[in-house]
Scaffold this active site. Structure first.
Site, PDB file in Angstrom:
ATOM      1  N   ASP A 186       9.349  82.743  32.067  1.00 40.09           N
ATOM      2  CA  ASP A 186       8.310  83.313  32.927  1.00 40.09           C
ATOM      3  C   ASP A 186       8.356  82.662  34.303  1.00 40.09           C
ATOM      4  OD1 ASP A 186       6.118  84.624  33.950  1.00 40.09           O
ATOM      5  OD2 ASP A 186       4.646  83.427  32.861  1.00 40.09           O
ATOM      6  N   ASP A 245       8.919  89.580  39.633  1.00 35.38           N
ATOM      7  CA  ASP A 245       8.266  88.925  38.501  1.00 35.38           C
ATOM      8  C   ASP A 245       8.928  89.292  37.183  1.00 35.38           C
ATOM      9  OD1 ASP A 245       6.198  87.498  37.073  1.00 35.38           O
ATOM     10  OD2 ASP A 245       5.352  89.457  36.584  1.00 35.38           O
TER      11      ASP A 245
END
Length: 393
Positions: free
Chosen positions: A84, A264
């Site tokens: 992440d 992202d």
């Protein structure tokens, strides 16, 4: 806008690349992809929520992402952690965490609220190994005694800017926690605080998307030419992440003026400001599908689809018509009863232009480009790959 062109950077003992694997969670049936991503985007737009104590946290199961095998302790035990770049904490489930001679409990309560859940636990310092010769000594990790939303992974490896971890330590709320790359760089294991990410798109014949992350540099075998770097934006909240300034053009029409957004890995789709989305919707002729909540177009409209360009300075990163559609091989996984229906991957971010985070490029974008992050110089780099112009969907 200033661009820096660099040759590939090698780690201290040559660059080290680690395989990563896509994760699709169908344990609860089909994926409500738009709902998941919308929650993610809302969390990114308001990072302050991650420092709040847990009250009533709406949870949406983690459906998608990429996992990386990580060894913790000595001898290391392997855990599969969600990669992440929108968070900076690393944690594992406490029940699965095997303490060894290198595990040191600080006794410090630690916790993070995510769009898909949360974790609460205790901070440990331990050896964390992410690849051959890549062991971070005394790396901070959380041993999660409570968590929700991450039941199919062992935890998270947060590789976003370290400042995102501020407020996660209960008694040291203003202290950032060094990420794995910060620690590797600080102890001299890698020569530069840089990592590069490569994703392989899904194809009609291969429902498994794989890739790799390279620590300490980039892997020139995975991209074309040189990586062009651009500074992290100064506009909040995008500046808190690996944010950049871009404009977006559909065909020859600018639909989003130069503004700030992010790339992202925790988001699947592409989200753009409402005004830009409405222009894109009108230009493509797309209509909201009541089942998937994605824009759907006909075969004829797909044939007329124009290129979607993300313009950073004088460089344009192009999504071909094929790159703008959801992989049809995965239509059933998002609830579509039509195997050959065509869904666009561009969605409405739900806010007007000028909010400081006006676009989010998720992994459908990242699967088409090589992305590099230079933490020391606050730069984000892009390069084309063999999949940039490929027809895979």
């Amino acid at each position: 806008m200033t661009f820096l062109s660099r040759s590939p950077v090698k780690a201290a003992n040559s660059h080290i690349s680690v395989p990563i694997t896509s994760m699709l969670n169908f344990s609860n049936g089909t994926i409500n992809l738009v709902a998941h991503d919308t929650a993610r985007v809302q969390s990114l737009r308001d990072p302050s929520m991650r420092g709040q104590r847990l009250t009533n946290v709406p949870l949406i199961s983690t459906y998608v992402g990429y996992t990386i095998p990580v060894g913790i302790g000595n001898p290391p035990r392997t855990y599969h952690l969600l990669l992440d770049n929108g968070s900076a904490n690393t944690w594992v489930r406490s029940a699965a965490y095997v303490r060894t001679s290198t595990s040191f409990c600080t006794g410090e309560p630690v916790g993070v609220i995510y769009e898909a859940g949360f974790f609460l636990g205790t901070e440990y310092l331990d050896n964390v190994t992410v690849g051959p010769g890549l062991t971070a000594i005394l790396q901070s990790i959380g041993a999660a005694t409570q968590f929700e939303g991450f039941n199919i992974v062992d935890g998270i490896l947060g590789i976003g800017p370290a400042a995102l971890s501020i407020h996660s330590l209960q008694d040291l709320p203003t202290d950032p926690i060094p990420t794995i790359t910060d620690t590797l760089y600080g102890q001299g294991t890698i020569s530069e605080n840089i990592f590069g990410i490569f994703y392989k798109p899904y194809t009609r014949s291969d429902l498994q998307s794989t890739g790799q992350i390279t620590f300490g540099g980039t892997d020139s075998t995975k991209y074309n030419g040189n990586i062009l770097y651009t500074p992290v934006t100064n506009m909040e909240p995008a500046s808190k992440y690996w944010g950049v300034d871009q404009s977006i053009t559909y065909g020859t029409t600018e639909i989003l003026t130069r503004t700030a957004g992010i790339v992202d890995s925790g988001t699947s789709l592409i989200f753009i400001a409402t005004e830009a989305y409405e222009l894109y919707k009108a230009a493509t002729g797309g209509e909201i599908d009541p089942v998937t909540k994605l824009l759907t177009i006909s075969d004829d409209q797909y044939g007329a689809l124009q290129e979607l360009k993300f313009n950073t300075g004088t460089q344009a990163y192009t999504l071909t018509p094929n790159a703008q559609i959801w992989p049809r091989s995965l239509n059933a996984k998002i609830g579509s009863p039509w195997a050959n229906a065509i869904y666009l991957v561009v969605c409405d971010i739900g806010t007007p232009i000028g909010e400081g985070l006006d676009f989010v490029c998720g992994y459908v974008f990242m699967q088409r480009f090589y992305i590099a992050y230079d933490a020391t110089n606050s730069l984000v780099g892009f390069a084309t790959t063999p999949f940039t112009y490929a027809t895979t969907n």
